[in-house]
Motif scaffolding. Structure first.
Motif, PDB file in Angstrom:
ATOM      1  N   MET A   1       0.839  -1.192   0.000  1.00 57.34           N
ATOM      2  CA  MET A   1       0.000   0.000   0.000  1.00 57.34           C
ATOM      3  C   MET A   1       0.880   1.250   0.000  1.00 57.34           C
ATOM      4  O   MET A   1       1.830   1.337   0.779  1.00 57.34           O
ATOM      5  CB  MET A   1      -0.897   0.008   1.241  1.00 57.34           C
ATOM      6  N   LYS A   2       0.563   2.200  -0.860  1.00 60.43           N
ATOM      7  CA  LYS A   2       1.294   3.461  -0.914  1.00 60.43           C
ATOM      8  C   LYS A   2       0.476   4.554  -0.206  1.00 60.43           C
ATOM      9  O   LYS A   2      -0.681   4.779  -0.566  1.00 60.43           O
ATOM     10  CB  LYS A   2       1.551   3.871  -2.353  1.00 60.43           C
ATOM     11  N   ILE A   3       1.105   5.195   0.774  1.00 56.66           N
ATOM     12  CA  ILE A   3       0.410   6.229   1.547  1.00 56.66           C
ATOM     13  C   ILE A   3       1.204   7.525   1.472  1.00 56.66           C
ATOM     14  O   ILE A   3       2.397   7.557   1.793  1.00 56.66           O
ATOM     15  CB  ILE A   3       0.242   5.817   3.020  1.00 56.66           C
ATOM     16  N   LEU A   4       0.532   8.585   1.061  1.00 53.27           N
ATOM     17  CA  LEU A   4       1.130   9.916   1.026  1.00 53.27           C
ATOM     18  C   LEU A   4       0.563  10.721   2.194  1.00 53.27           C
ATOM     19  O   LEU A   4      -0.648  10.920   2.294  1.00 53.27           O
ATOM     20  CB  LEU A   4       0.799  10.621  -0.297  1.00 53.27           C
ATOM     21  N   HIS A   5       1.439  11.156   3.095  1.00 61.46           N
ATOM     22  CA  HIS A   5       1.042  11.972   4.242  1.00 61.46           C
ATOM     23  C   HIS A   5       1.267  13.443   3.890  1.00 61.46           C
ATOM     24  O   HIS A   5       2.382  13.822   3.499  1.00 61.46           O
ATOM     25  CB  HIS A   5       1.865  11.603   5.479  1.00 61.46           C
ATOM     26  N   VAL A   6       0.234  14.254   4.026  1.00 58.88           N
ATOM     27  CA  VAL A   6       0.323  15.676   3.706  1.00 58.88           C
ATOM     28  C   VAL A   6       0.077  16.473   4.986  1.00 58.88           C
ATOM     29  O   VAL A   6      -1.029  16.467   5.532  1.00 58.88           O
ATOM     30  CB  VAL A   6      -0.696  16.088   2.626  1.00 58.88           C
ATOM     31  N   SER A   7       1.122  17.142   5.471  1.00 56.74           N
ATOM     32  CA  SER A   7       1.060  17.865   6.744  1.00 56.74           C
ATOM     33  C   SER A   7       1.177  19.364   6.527  1.00 56.74           C
ATOM     34  O   SER A   7       1.872  19.817   5.615  1.00 56.74           O
ATOM     35  CB  SER A   7       2.195  17.395   7.662  1.00 56.74           C
ATOM     36  N   THR A   8       0.501  20.125   7.352  1.00 53.93           N
ATOM     37  CA  THR A   8       0.622  21.582   7.288  1.00 53.93           C
ATOM     38  C   THR A   8       2.081  21.997   7.407  1.00 53.93           C
ATOM     39  O   THR A   8       2.552  22.891   6.710  1.00 53.93           O
ATOM     40  CB  THR A   8      -0.202  22.235   8.408  1.00 53.93           C
ATOM     41  N   ARG A  39       4.833  23.567   4.350  1.00 46.05           N
ATOM     42  CA  ARG A  39       5.832  24.583   4.698  1.00 46.05           C
ATOM     43  C   ARG A  39       7.219  24.002   4.437  1.00 46.05           C
ATOM     44  O   ARG A  39       7.477  23.436   3.390  1.00 46.05           O
ATOM     45  CB  ARG A  39       5.634  25.033   6.140  1.00 46.05           C
ATOM     46  N   ASP A  40       8.143  24.168   5.388  1.00 47.90           N
ATOM     47  CA  ASP A  40       9.488  23.622   5.178  1.00 47.90           C
ATOM     48  C   ASP A  40       9.622  22.293   5.917  1.00 47.90           C
ATOM     49  O   ASP A  40       8.659  21.790   6.489  1.00 47.90           O
ATOM     50  CB  ASP A  40      10.552  24.625   5.611  1.00 47.90           C
ATOM     51  N   GLU A  41      10.835  21.746   5.910  1.00 47.19           N
ATOM     52  CA  GLU A  41      11.029  20.436   6.542  1.00 47.19           C
ATOM     53  C   GLU A  41      11.119  20.524   8.052  1.00 47.19           C
ATOM     54  O   GLU A  41      11.045  19.512   8.755  1.00 47.19           O
ATOM     55  CB  GLU A  41      12.282  19.765   5.994  1.00 47.19           C
ATOM     56  N   GLY A  42      11.254  21.732   8.604  1.00 42.66           N
ATOM     57  CA  GLY A  42      11.260  21.923  10.048  1.00 42.66           C
ATOM     58  C   GLY A  42      12.255  21.042  10.767  1.00 42.66           C
ATOM     59  O   GLY A  42      13.299  20.671  10.235  1.00 42.66           O
ATOM     60  N   THR A  43      11.928  20.703  11.993  1.00 42.04           N
ATOM     61  CA  THR A  43      12.799  19.847  12.803  1.00 42.04           C
ATOM     62  C   THR A  43      12.448  18.373  12.665  1.00 42.04           C
ATOM     63  O   THR A  43      13.285  17.507  12.918  1.00 42.04           O
ATOM     64  CB  THR A  43      12.689  20.234  14.290  1.00 42.04           C
ATOM     65  N   SER A  57       9.120  19.371   0.610  1.00 44.20           N
ATOM     66  CA  SER A  57       8.745  20.642   1.228  1.00 44.20           C
ATOM     67  C   SER A  57       8.203  21.582   0.158  1.00 44.20           C
ATOM     68  O   SER A  57       8.870  21.849  -0.842  1.00 44.20           O
ATOM     69  CB  SER A  57       9.948  21.285   1.920  1.00 44.20           C
ATOM     70  N   MET A  58       6.982  22.108   0.393  1.00 35.81           N
ATOM     71  CA  MET A  58       6.347  23.018  -0.559  1.00 35.81           C
ATOM     72  C   MET A  58       6.728  24.471  -0.298  1.00 35.81           C
ATOM     73  O   MET A  58       6.520  25.332  -1.147  1.00 35.81           O
ATOM     74  CB  MET A  58       4.829  22.865  -0.491  1.00 35.81           C
ATOM     75  N   ASN A  59       7.231  24.758   0.918  1.00 34.95           N
ATOM     76  CA  ASN A  59       7.683  26.112   1.280  1.00 34.95           C
ATOM     77  C   ASN A  59       6.606  27.167   1.025  1.00 34.95           C
ATOM     78  O   ASN A  59       6.882  28.263   0.541  1.00 34.95           O
ATOM     79  CB  ASN A  59       8.959  26.462   0.509  1.00 34.95           C
ATOM     80  N   MET A  60       5.374  26.833   1.364  1.00 34.65           N
ATOM     81  CA  MET A  60       4.268  27.766   1.192  1.00 34.65           C
ATOM     82  C   MET A  60       4.308  28.822   2.286  1.00 34.65           C
ATOM     83  O   MET A  60       4.214  28.503   3.468  1.00 34.65           O
ATOM     84  CB  MET A  60       2.929  27.033   1.231  1.00 34.65           C
ATOM     85  N   ALA A  61       4.450  30.076   1.900  1.00 33.07           N
ATOM     86  CA  ALA A  61       4.485  31.178   2.864  1.00 33.07           C
ATOM     87  C   ALA A  61       3.125  31.832   3.007  1.00 33.07           C
ATOM     88  O   ALA A  61       2.809  32.428   4.034  1.00 33.07           O
ATOM     89  CB  ALA A  61       5.522  32.208   2.446  1.00 33.07           C
ATOM     90  N   SER A  62       2.294  31.772   1.965  1.00 29.57           N
ATOM     91  CA  SER A  62       0.970  32.388   1.979  1.00 29.57           C
ATOM     92  C   SER A  62       0.147  31.775   0.853  1.00 29.57           C
ATOM     93  O   SER A  62       0.635  30.987   0.045  1.00 29.57           O
ATOM     94  CB  SER A  62       1.072  33.904   1.787  1.00 29.57           C
TER      95      SER A  62
END
Length: 374
Positions: A1-8, A39-43, A57-62
């Motif tokens: 099974m392929k699972i894509l996790h999409v996080s804020t 956003r970014d990859e964060g910690t 990382s999508m690096n969405m700022a707005s």
């Protein structure tokens, strides 16, 4: 099974750490996974990548960058071809649904809501709009997961689809979070903590709902009455240079307060704590509470979210936003004998073992995902 996790995002936070805990706790071995951060990859991103899981990382700022993010999601979805897309937090849920629409094949969508909804007025204006969008689109998700019974009830009352919702609690790595006398001594030496000191700990990023000010006011009250009590606070932007927290701790008590800032070794710091305190006025299922309990620390916590069910009879609960009641709870725990506190700590550890082991939580996710993709 392929699972894509999409996080804020993937900064240090409860939802982000819960995602990592699931992947590291066995979910990554049960599926072919990839993670997208709006956003970014964060910690947390590097930790996920260290598991061998691709992190984008999508690096969405707005919302101005929305078109670029949508195009990036489309490329990832068409390349990865997931069987299921799991959203994390409000923005991530919407992006997960959008990503599913872009896939050429039928893709199951699960949402994950990680907070309570006490009052929409305390949310930022844009966040309020995103929450309303979650309400409008929730019936298009195949499942809406909550980590808290109260969060589920509050969001359903607000209008999110009730027939798709279920609660899966947070889970904890009981090997990483466990009593460790050697680490306890090492951490206390690191901070030059007196041998006879009673250490009260607090772990949270700075955010209004964490109510650091109430904790510090309660701590000052306790420190003035018990001479051997020290306080250990960890969290991003938690310091006396923070204008909201400045001038609460008097100069004569400063040496008994340790501010570490953001730390990635919370499991080590918790070993040094004799008592753990959660002072938030809003939570769903706070990770730090379960982590401290797993480390054998008895807890004094505000009665928010599912804290009452998590703590059970192993700690003390007080009303939120009440520094006087919080001080009374901390004093009561401090005045117990060492043996009585140790007994509470052992009971707390056993409660986490019995109810919230990460392996059992992973199995709940796997079972749900299998049903969604049949």
């Amino acid at each position: 099974m392929k699972i894509l996790h999409v996080s804020t995002g993937l900064s240090t936070g409860g939802a982000e750490r819960a995602l990592y805990n699931l992947l590291a706790g066995g979910l990554a071995n049960r599926s072919d996974a990839a993670v997208v951060s709006l956003r970014d990859e964060g910690t947390i991103g590097p930790l996920v990548a260290a598991l061998g899981i691709p992190v984008y990382s999508m690096n969405m700022a707005s919302f101005i960058s929305g078109a670029r993010v949508i195009a990036g999601l489309r490329r990832i979805v068409r390349s990865f071809e997931p069987d299921l897309i799991q959203g994390w937090m409000y923005h991530g849920n919407l992006a997960a649904s959008a990503a599913a629409w872009m896939n050429q094949n039928r893709t199951a969508v699960a949402w994950n809501i990680r907070q309570c909804l006490y009052d929409m007025k305390v949310e930022k204006p844009l966040t309020r709009q995103v929450i309303r969008a979650n309400r409008c689109l929730s019936r298009q998700a195949d499942a809406v997961i909550y980590n808290s019974c109260l969060a589920k009830a509050q969001h359903e009352s607000f209008g999110l689809a009730a027939d798709r919702s279920q609660v899966i609690s947070n889970g904890f790595d009981l090997e990483r979070f466990r009593p460790d006398p050697e680490t306890r001594m090492a951490v206390r030496r690191e901070f030059n903590t007196p041998k006879d000191a009673l250490v009260i700990g607090h772990v949270a990023r700075f955010h209004p709902m964490k109510d650091h000010a109430s904790f510090l006011r309660a701590a000052v009250t306790v420190a003035r009455q018990v001479s051997n009590i020290h306080f250990l606070l960890a969290g991003r932007e938690v310091s006396l240079q923070n204008p909201t927290l400045a001038n609460i701790v008097p100069l004569e008590l400063m040496e008994r307060f340790i501010f570490t800032g953001e730390r990635m070794d919370v499991h080590r710091l918790m070993q040094a704590m004799d008592i753990f305190c959660l002072s938030s006025w809003s939570e769903a299922f706070p990770n730090v509470l379960g982590e401290a309990m797993a480390c054998g620390a008895p807890c004094v916590a505000t009665d928010v979210g599912d804290c009452r069910d998590i703590v059970g009879g192993t700690g003390i609960l007080v009303p939120p936003s009440d520094s006087v009641a919080l001080a009374e709870g901390l004093l009561a725990m401090s005045m117990m004998s060492t043996a009585d506190r140790a007994a509470l700590g052992l009971a707390a550890r056993m409660r986490i073992e019995e109810r919230y082991a990460i392996q059992a939580v992973v199995e709940q996710y796997v079972e749900l995902y299998q049903k969604m993709t049949e």
